[in-house]
Design an enzyme around this catalytic site. Structure first.
Site, short mmCIF file in Angstrom:
data_model
loop_
_atom_site.label_atom_id
_atom_site.label_comp_id
_atom_site.label_asym_id
_atom_site.label_seq_id
_atom_site.Cartn_x
_atom_site.Cartn_y
_atom_site.Cartn_z
N MET A 259 -11.13 -8.25 6.98
CA MET A 259 -10.72 -9.57 6.52
C MET A 259 -10.49 -9.45 5.02
O MET A 259 -11.36 -8.94 4.29
CB MET A 259 -11.80 -10.61 6.82
CG MET A 259 -11.35 -12.02 6.57
SD MET A 259 -9.94 -12.53 7.61
CE MET A 259 -10.76 -13.17 9.05
N ASP A 260 -9.32 -9.86 4.56
CA ASP A 260 -9.04 -9.86 3.12
C ASP A 260 -9.47 -11.21 2.55
O ASP A 260 -9.03 -12.26 3.01
CB ASP A 260 -7.53 -9.66 2.87
CG ASP A 260 -7.07 -8.24 3.21
OD1 ASP A 260 -7.95 -7.38 3.48
OD2 ASP A 260 -5.86 -8.00 3.22
N GLY B 126 1.14 -12.12 2.03
CA GLY B 126 0.15 -11.52 2.93
C GLY B 126 0.70 -10.30 3.65
O GLY B 126 1.90 -10.20 3.90
N SER C 140 9.20 -7.49 5.18
CA SER C 140 7.77 -7.83 5.05
C SER C 140 7.41 -8.25 3.62
O SER C 140 6.47 -9.01 3.43
CB SER C 140 6.89 -6.67 5.49
OG SER C 140 6.78 -5.71 4.46
N GLY D 6 -6.58 -4.80 6.68
CA GLY D 6 -7.03 -3.46 7.09
C GLY D 6 -5.79 -2.72 7.52
O GLY D 6 -4.97 -3.25 8.29
N ASP E 271 2.37 -0.52 5.47
CA ASP E 271 1.88 -0.69 6.85
C ASP E 271 3.02 -1.08 7.78
O ASP E 271 3.10 -0.60 8.91
CB ASP E 271 0.77 -1.75 6.88
CG ASP E 271 -0.47 -1.30 6.15
OD1 ASP E 271 -0.68 -0.07 6.06
OD2 ASP E 271 -1.23 -2.15 5.66
N ASP F 177 5.60 -10.65 -2.09
CA ASP F 177 4.31 -9.96 -2.06
C ASP F 177 4.51 -8.62 -1.34
O ASP F 177 4.85 -8.60 -0.17
CB ASP F 177 3.30 -10.84 -1.30
CG ASP F 177 1.92 -10.21 -1.15
OD1 ASP F 177 1.67 -9.17 -1.80
OD2 ASP F 177 1.10 -10.76 -0.40
N ASN G 210 -3.10 -3.88 10.38
CA ASN G 210 -1.75 -4.22 9.88
C ASN G 210 -0.69 -3.40 10.60
O ASN G 210 0.36 -3.93 11.01
CB ASN G 210 -1.64 -3.94 8.38
CG ASN G 210 -2.42 -4.94 7.54
OD1 ASN G 210 -2.84 -5.98 8.05
ND2 ASN G 210 -2.62 -4.62 6.27
N GLY H 151 -5.25 -0.29 9.52
CA GLY H 151 -5.10 -0.07 10.96
C GLY H 151 -4.55 -1.30 11.66
O GLY H 151 -3.54 -1.24 12.37
#
Ligand SMILES: Nc1ncnc2c1ncn2[C@@H]1O[C@H](COP(=O)(O)OP(=O)(O)OP(=O)(O)O)[C@@H](O)[C@H]1O
Length: 293
Positions: free
Chosen positions: A10-11, A273, A268, A37, A238, A232, A41, A39
């Protein structure tokens, strides 16, 4: 099926106009929690593009663990092989201030995964079409996963981030290696372009907005990035990896796969986020067809 063996975090994002100095308290302007994380993502990136994806990893028994699992499930990622452990889920404490950031990662549950558990899940790896890993898990777990994939002819992508965890013992075992430029320098030194020649069609170095580079056996190929309206860039790498995996499983030609990954990653970065801006397939194909926006 793509299997991701990797981190689920969790960010915890805090924005502030001023980073606190030692012993100081400052006011923040925003606090939000977003699933992350590397993985998770990469699993979400591949799932959004239409791949069947399962995750191997761990979250805690805490509320974040419940939320993270629900989020993955909602994206269509299979979570049957994600362990719940005592203790906390992995978190990234992210402080943002005017384009600058300071991040503390606490691996928590991610580091509870053991090589014995990977051995017990070998059948899941062997039946996968491709396995993706990063370096936010215990290094022994990554190495063991790579070995099982290699022994059984299962293709693997190792995204060597953060590069500090990389060891050269991993190289012969992974099919594809996808460092960004900084990681490529850390692993291969300043002359990383020479390494591209040694690992043709296996080593792809991502170059931010410039795109990505590999060697096709005869020449260096720079696959140009797609211009984007950047909001962002978190999660660009990822998205690139999840998209590359998707295209490779579909047996697309390597250069096309890298171009697809560039297009997905360029979309992305246009939303906030890591997972927020990960695109669906139609949008990626449209961007590729439009060639340049
Ligand atoms: N500003 C940008 N505009 C368009 N595409 C971008 C941009 N930044 C990154 N990308 C795309 O994302 C891919 C990965 O970016 P980069 O090389 O910066 O990896 P990274 O450092 O792992 O990313 P991050 O840590 O921000 O997730 C690039 O190869 C490119 O396709």
């Amino acid at each position: 099926m793509i299997t991701v063996v990797g981190s689920i975090n969790m960010d915890l994002v805090v924005k502030t106009d001023n980073f606190p100095k030692q012993g100081e308290t400052t006011l923040g302007t925003l606090y939000t929690t977003v699933p992350g994380g590397k993985g998770a993502n990469q699993a979400v990136a591949a799932a959004r593009l239409g791949s069947a994806v399962q995750m191997i990893g761990a979250v805690g028994q805490d509320a974040f663990g419940t939320e993270l699992l629900a989020g993955l499930k909602n994206e269509g990622v299979l979570i049957d092989q994600v362990k719940r452990t005592d203790g906390t889920s992995g978190i990234a404490n992210i402080l943002l201030s005017e384009g600058d950031n300071r991040i503390i990662v606490v691996p928590g549950a991610n580091h509870s995964v053991t090589t014995e558990e990977i051995d017990a899940l070998a059948d899941q790896l062997v039946k996968s079409e491709l396995v993706i890993m990063q370096l936010e898990m215990p290094i022994s777990v990554v190495q063991r996963t790579l070995e099982i994939c290699h022994q059984n002819g299962v293709p693997s992508i190792l995204n060597p981030a953060p590069a500090s965890g990389f060891t050269t013992e991993m190289l012969p075992f992974c099919t594809y290696l996808t460092p960004n430029e900084t990681e490529a320098e850390e692993i291969f030194g300043e002359n990383w372009e020479k390494a591209l020649e040694e690992f043709s069609n296996r080593l792809v170095v991502t170059l931010g907005q410039k795109g990505a580079q590999f060697y096709d056996g005869e020449k260096h190929v720079l696959v140009e990035g797609f211009p984007a309206n950047v909001v962002d860039t978190t999660g660009a790498g990822d998205t690139f990896n999840g998209a590359l995996a998707t295209a490779l499983v579909e047996e697309k030609e390597f250069e096309w796969a890298v171009r697809f990954a560039n297009a997905a990653a360029s979309l992305s970065v246009e939303k906030f986020g890591a997972q927020g801006g990960m695109p669906e397939r139609t949008a990626v194909l449209e961007r590729m067809a439009g060639d340049r926006i």
